[in-house]
Design an enzyme around this catalytic site. Sequence first.
Site, PDB file in Angstrom:
ATOM      1  N   ASP A 456       0.800  -1.224   0.000  1.00 25.61           N
ATOM      2  CA  ASP A 456       0.000   0.000   0.000  1.00 25.61           C
ATOM      3  C   ASP A 456       0.833   1.274   0.000  1.00 25.61           C
ATOM      4  OD1 ASP A 456      -1.910  -1.940   0.261  1.00 25.61           O
ATOM      5  OD2 ASP A 456      -3.107  -0.823   1.706  1.00 25.61           O
ATOM      6  N   GLU A 528      -4.899  -3.455  -7.587  1.00 17.92           N
ATOM      7  CA  GLU A 528      -6.008  -4.090  -6.884  1.00 17.92           C
ATOM      8  C   GLU A 528      -7.214  -3.176  -6.970  1.00 17.92           C
ATOM      9  OE1 GLU A 528      -3.815  -4.511  -3.027  1.00 17.92           O
ATOM     10  OE2 GLU A 528      -5.501  -3.320  -2.256  1.00 17.92           O
TER      11      GLU A 528
END
Length: 882
Positions: A456, A528
């Site tokens: 992330d 994603e």
Amino acid sequence: MKKLILFGLLGFACQHSFGQDATENYRLLLKNDWNMQSAVTDASTGGQISKADFKADKWYKVSVPTTVIAGLLANKVYDFDPFYGRNFEKLNDARLDKPWWFRKEFKLAEFENGKNVVLKLQGVNYKANVWLNGKLIADSTQIVGPFRIIELDITKNIKYTGENVLAVEVKRPFNPNKRGGDLAIDYADWIHYPPDFNNGIINNVEVKTFRKVGVEYPLVTTKFDLPSLAVAHLEVDAMVVNYTDKEQDAIVKGKINGTINFEQKVHLNPREKKQVTFSPAHYPQLNVKKPRIWWPWEYGKPELNRIELSLISDNQLSNDLSENFGIRQVSSVLIDNNKARKFIINGKPIMLRGAAWSPDIFQRRSKERQEQELKLVRDMNMNIVRSEGKLEDDSFYAICDKEGLLVMSGWMCCGAWQYPERWDAAKRNVAMASDSSVMYWLRNKPSMLTWLNGSDMPPRDKKVEADWLAIEADLKWPNPTIASANETPSKVSGPTGVKMAGPYDWVPPAYWEADTGKYGGAWSFATEISPGPSIPPYESLIKFLPKDSINNKSLDWLYHCGTMQFGNTRIFDTALYARYGKPENMMDYLAKAQLQNYEGHRAMMEGYGLKKYSNATGVVQWMLSNPWPSLIWHTYDYYLYPAGTYFGMKKSMEPLHVMYSYKSNSVNIINSTLQSFSGLQVKATVYNLDGTLKFTKEAAADITEDGIKECFILPQLDNLSDVYFVRLELKNAKGKVESINWYWLSGKKDELNWKKSTWYYTPQSAFADYGALKNMPKTTLNIKQTLAKTGTGASHSITLTNTGKSVAFFVHVRALKEKGGEDILPVIFEDNYLSLAPGETRIIECSYESKVAGKGEPYILVNGWNIDAAGSKTVDNIEIEK
């Protein structure tokens, strides 16, 4: 404790010819006949447990790899299905927080007498004390980290004759999901955490032998004179190790495909490990003409080649090994002002579209299950899977190698892995050793596309990323490396060219083309992304939800969503109610959910495909499947049932595909192959809800390899019904149908409230209205089939003809084990949830393996949105649901 050598290394699997796995001259895989027990239940010491006279007959019998809970489930300790309802909460046991023992007795082969013996531990989660024959050979300060592969020289402790006893005391990780926690397996917001936190041995344990020295970890790197592929310049690397306290001289010998030979002398200092290199400049035979090239499946054959290495010392063979490799060259470039990373394979750009892989929640490994799931990946026309902090075993990568599937992998988000600035020296050592292990293990696998050093965000400690990059360069990782799966530029390695900007929850089909540079729309490389829930059909729901809990507000329903923001299906449901009308009951809800799943996921992949290389380079659906039965984020469910999401995905990624643009009202062709096509025929037909033909247009088209072609724009039409249909058809120059694609559209459009966008979705300010679908006129079908059985399975050719005057909408075909029986799973349908124009006939192929089909007579069950079962015609073993 006796002196040891620890290596943070990884290993290979087993077999000889192309398309098979790796072999070594001696590799004892310690897989079966282990015993497992809690250190609370049995308080014996490691010295006692690791002796031959210890009685473990009352311990649990397990196979490795296994976690503690997986072992308990295999021994039927629990009298319930942990996935049913909220039974998962019943797994809590105070013993799970304490150490567990894994004990194994084994013998060496007689001909290994006198050799150096190495114990290789792959995947200990999280810490362990290791005992052999009554002696502690490594403690939990040395054996740490599930992604490390640790080799222990056990020559001084081994018994060359008789039984050896290995005892591993494994301690669970703590707080891997939190800053400052252990660097273990983390699930973020995917699912509830298993209460043992995957404590156990989650990959292979092996015993290997060497005669003083050894060779391991081959790497074959390819360079072409691009754009020419006529000659492959191969460089071969390997690691050689001296297992003795004396200097050693040896000869490394290599062979490629049984015909290309090379060798090199090497001198090793005591206990030294050294990398040897065979360059094509110094070994001209490594400049291979007419090479057998590995391609992703869309572009060609994933040809596998074979590398053999051996090490000769004192005129004796120390060890030899062989494994497959791919002759292929992978690179990437940044485009669109560094916002998008375009991957290039063998000189050809490739648009990457796939989904995120997740292993079983209890880390249970099954080659059969892997084969089944990866077959579904291929069937959906995907070319990539992403693995975030969940590394698989050798068989997984071998299947990907063979099938021409690419793999994106890297470290985990959100928990301990994401905050390296909080690591102490010990954790930093674990992180570095883990990276080294992974590089050695995965670097020679042709399916590996790229490695992400973060998820992330880039590593928050610049020194950590710099050190990882140094390891990766030193070990010659042959593929691109990216700082993270996120768009944040790294202060060390610069722009990533990928993004993680959501959405993760429902957005309408129009979203993907509408957003051109700020959120999750079709631009950059989305690592994603998802339009949220994928509601399984009733046949799957009843396997994990009590019947009285099959509603979207029950506690059991919510428990099987994700966690935090994703702990319900509220956003998806709000859109479904507004767009399709409030469901009359849950069966109506489930039918409408398949419609919304289909259109939402199809549009995402089509949107990215339509913009490929202009400013979109890849998209990874979050996720491919779930580690347990779930209501969100999958393309097929835990039971391998392919429903609306699956077939929307499969349709959108056809190699030669015709599609409708929600933004421009245009009809387009997407070519995902390296073949150009001329003389294509594109046809668009518009039907009102009652089946009335409102418009038709045909056009000829040519398309370049891997190209996009806008064919024409549909005009604004008068007197359309509130809901109408667009049927698109693409034929090749010989008249063969390549693609049929149906859209249901509304005069009222979905609108997005961009100003209220969050990191996980953009809300709608207005909704399309498909409520009129419930009043569609009925139509009839004529259905027949032919059945052909093969040596391992069966294939049905199912012919469906719409004999009525209305469109036969969203027809779903199921293959049952017998009349009234369960669905045959896994199953491959050529197409499903299909629509047919009045008078149209489609022939759909369906295939499956006999071992999953049961012993009854297969039965075809069909349902549709507006099918008059009583007025339709079928033959034996076919039924239309009323």
